[in-house]
Motif scaffolding. Structure first.
Motif, PDB file in Angstrom:
ATOM      1  N   ARG A  64      76.326  20.528  39.529  1.00  0.00           N
ATOM      2  CA  ARG A  64      77.044  19.580  38.868  1.00  0.00           C
ATOM      3  C   ARG A  64      76.231  18.215  38.887  1.00  0.00           C
ATOM      4  N   VAL A  65      75.789  17.894  40.145  1.00  0.00           N
ATOM      5  CA  VAL A  65      75.270  16.703  40.519  1.00  0.00           C
ATOM      6  C   VAL A  65      74.036  16.491  39.634  1.00  0.00           C
ATOM      7  N   ARG A  66      73.278  17.578  39.650  1.00  0.00           N
ATOM      8  CA  ARG A  66      72.102  17.542  38.754  1.00  0.00           C
ATOM      9  C   ARG A  66      72.359  17.419  37.182  1.00  0.00           C
ATOM     10  N   VAL A  67      73.396  18.024  36.836  1.00  0.00           N
ATOM     11  CA  VAL A  67      73.737  17.857  35.365  1.00  0.00           C
ATOM     12  C   VAL A  67      74.079  16.514  35.042  1.00  0.00           C
ATOM     13  N   LEU A  68      74.838  15.759  35.970  1.00  0.00           N
ATOM     14  CA  LEU A  68      75.391  14.432  35.805  1.00  0.00           C
ATOM     15  C   LEU A  68      74.156  13.374  35.810  1.00  0.00           C
ATOM     16  N   ALA A  69      73.334  13.768  36.596  1.00  0.00           N
ATOM     17  CA  ALA A  69      72.165  12.718  36.651  1.00  0.00           C
ATOM     18  C   ALA A  69      71.302  13.022  35.390  1.00  0.00           C
ATOM     19  N   ALA A  70      71.123  14.236  34.982  1.00  0.00           N
ATOM     20  CA  ALA A  70      70.185  14.403  33.756  1.00  0.00           C
ATOM     21  C   ALA A  70      71.064  13.712  32.575  1.00  0.00           C
ATOM     22  N   MET A  71      72.308  13.983  32.422  1.00  0.00           N
ATOM     23  CA  MET A  71      73.063  13.305  31.173  1.00  0.00           C
ATOM     24  C   MET A  71      72.980  11.572  31.189  1.00  0.00           C
ATOM     25  N   VAL A  72      72.686  11.021  32.481  1.00  0.00           N
ATOM     26  CA  VAL A  72      72.939   9.742  32.474  1.00  0.00           C
ATOM     27  C   VAL A  72      71.480   9.196  32.193  1.00  0.00           C
ATOM     28  N   VAL A  73      70.620   9.985  32.630  1.00  0.00           N
ATOM     29  CA  VAL A  73      69.118   9.999  32.066  1.00  0.00           C
ATOM     30  C   VAL A  73      68.703   9.910  30.690  1.00  0.00           C
ATOM     31  N   ALA A  74      69.404  11.061  30.021  1.00  0.00           N
ATOM     32  CA  ALA A  74      69.335  11.025  28.631  1.00  0.00           C
ATOM     33  C   ALA A  74      70.259   9.888  27.806  1.00  0.00           C
ATOM     34  N   TRP A  83      69.940  15.119  25.907  1.00  0.00           N
ATOM     35  CA  TRP A  83      71.441  15.061  26.020  1.00  0.00           C
ATOM     36  C   TRP A  83      71.834  16.391  25.308  1.00  0.00           C
ATOM     37  N   GLY A  84      71.552  16.656  24.352  1.00  0.00           N
ATOM     38  CA  GLY A  84      72.140  17.966  23.558  1.00  0.00           C
ATOM     39  C   GLY A  84      71.972  19.206  24.599  1.00  0.00           C
ATOM     40  N   ARG A 104      77.960   8.731  27.527  1.00  0.00           N
ATOM     41  CA  ARG A 104      77.731   8.603  26.152  1.00  0.00           C
ATOM     42  C   ARG A 104      77.888   7.173  25.661  1.00  0.00           C
ATOM     43  N   GLU A 105      79.086   6.649  26.065  1.00  0.00           N
ATOM     44  CA  GLU A 105      79.494   5.324  25.555  1.00  0.00           C
ATOM     45  C   GLU A 105      79.059   4.201  26.642  1.00  0.00           C
ATOM     46  N   ASN A 106      78.130   4.765  27.548  1.00  0.00           N
ATOM     47  CA  ASN A 106      77.525   3.736  28.607  1.00  0.00           C
ATOM     48  C   ASN A 106      78.405   2.854  29.206  1.00  0.00           C
ATOM     49  N   ARG A 107      79.484   3.353  29.861  1.00  0.00           N
ATOM     50  CA  ARG A 107      80.473   2.949  30.450  1.00  0.00           C
ATOM     51  C   ARG A 107      81.112   3.420  31.757  1.00  0.00           C
ATOM     52  N   SER A 108      81.600   3.081  32.559  1.00  0.00           N
ATOM     53  CA  SER A 108      82.048   3.498  33.969  1.00  0.00           C
ATOM     54  C   SER A 108      83.387   3.599  34.059  1.00  0.00           C
ATOM     55  N   ALA A 109      84.466   3.148  33.185  1.00  0.00           N
ATOM     56  CA  ALA A 109      85.986   3.396  33.335  1.00  0.00           C
ATOM     57  C   ALA A 109      86.217   4.733  33.072  1.00  0.00           C
ATOM     58  N   ALA A 176      73.191  21.995  19.512  1.00  0.00           N
ATOM     59  CA  ALA A 176      73.559  21.047  20.533  1.00  0.00           C
ATOM     60  C   ALA A 176      74.291  19.816  20.090  1.00  0.00           C
ATOM     61  N   GLU A 177      74.976  19.224  20.910  1.00  0.00           N
ATOM     62  CA  GLU A 177      75.757  18.080  20.830  1.00  0.00           C
ATOM     63  C   GLU A 177      74.579  16.887  20.462  1.00  0.00           C
ATOM     64  N   VAL A 178      74.772  16.078  19.347  1.00  0.00           N
ATOM     65  CA  VAL A 178      73.840  15.050  19.130  1.00  0.00           C
ATOM     66  C   VAL A 178      74.276  13.772  19.685  1.00  0.00           C
ATOM     67  N   LEU A 179      73.420  13.170  20.593  1.00  0.00           N
ATOM     68  CA  LEU A 179      73.768  11.960  21.101  1.00  0.00           C
ATOM     69  C   LEU A 179      73.589  10.623  19.903  1.00  0.00           C
TER      70      LEU A 179
END
Length: 181
Positions: A64-74, A83-84, A104-109, A176-179
């Motif tokens: 789960r940690v790996r995938v969170l980091a990978a999504m942020v990088v994407a 991303w996809g 995806r929306e580049n926010r933290s809230a 895949a989901e498109v960013l």
């Protein structure tokens, strides 16, 4: 449209480099994803594949940690393919849709604190090329030195993939989901 011809078969690789292509096929079941571009340099493809096998499937860092980091990088690199490739894994790992949307929306809230710490760590490395002392200490306490380095390596690995797929202009896989950026 990809900028390089897609290499999807060992037969497309020069005979002298087929051992490298075969090692990628053996570890991944075929030549796909970023490796359709990496195969233009089969030795590099083999080495990236070896590191990727550790980052993605081995090691002790939680998936789960790996995938969170990978999504942020994407997201940070606007890497459509990466991303996809990651959003499905994030959902399988129980990452809430609100977190996926926030990344995806580049926010933290709206991101749970535990996830936000990983996301902030990844963003700091990518944006500032450093991590502030307080976050470093918190991550070190949470993961220990070994997993902290595994996480940092995963971020670097996915950044390398993002740069490659962006350079080659690889699109997300058809299903895949498109960013949207």
């Amino acid at each position: 449209m990809p900028r390089l011809p897609l290499i999807t078969s060992v037969d497309q690789v020069p005979e002298k480099d087929r051992e490298f292509a075969e090692s990628v096929v053996a570890s991944r079941g075929g030549i796909h994803g970023p490796f359709v571009a990496y195969m233009h340099s089969p030795d590099v493809a083999s080495r990236v594949g070896h590191l990727g096998a550790f980052v993605r499937f081995e090691g002790s860092l939680d998936m789960r940690v790996r995938v969170l980091a990978a999504m942020v990088v994407a997201r940070e690199y606007e890497a459509m393919y990466v991303w996809g490739a990651q959003t499905g894994g994030a959902r399988r790992q129980g990452v809430p849709e609100t977190t996926i949307t926030a990344i995806r929306e580049n926010r933290s809230a709206g991101i749970p604190a535990e996830d936000l710490q990983i996301i902030d760590f990844t963003r700091q490395i990518l944006r500032k090329h450093r991590v502030d002392e307080a976050l470093f200490k918190a991550m070190q306490a949470k993961f220990g030195n070994d997993e902290l380095i595994q996480l940092t390596t995963a971020i670097g690995y996915y950044a390398m993939l993002a740069m490659t797929v962006n350079t080659a202009e690889l699109d997300a896989a058809p299903d895949a989901e498109v960013l949207k950026v």
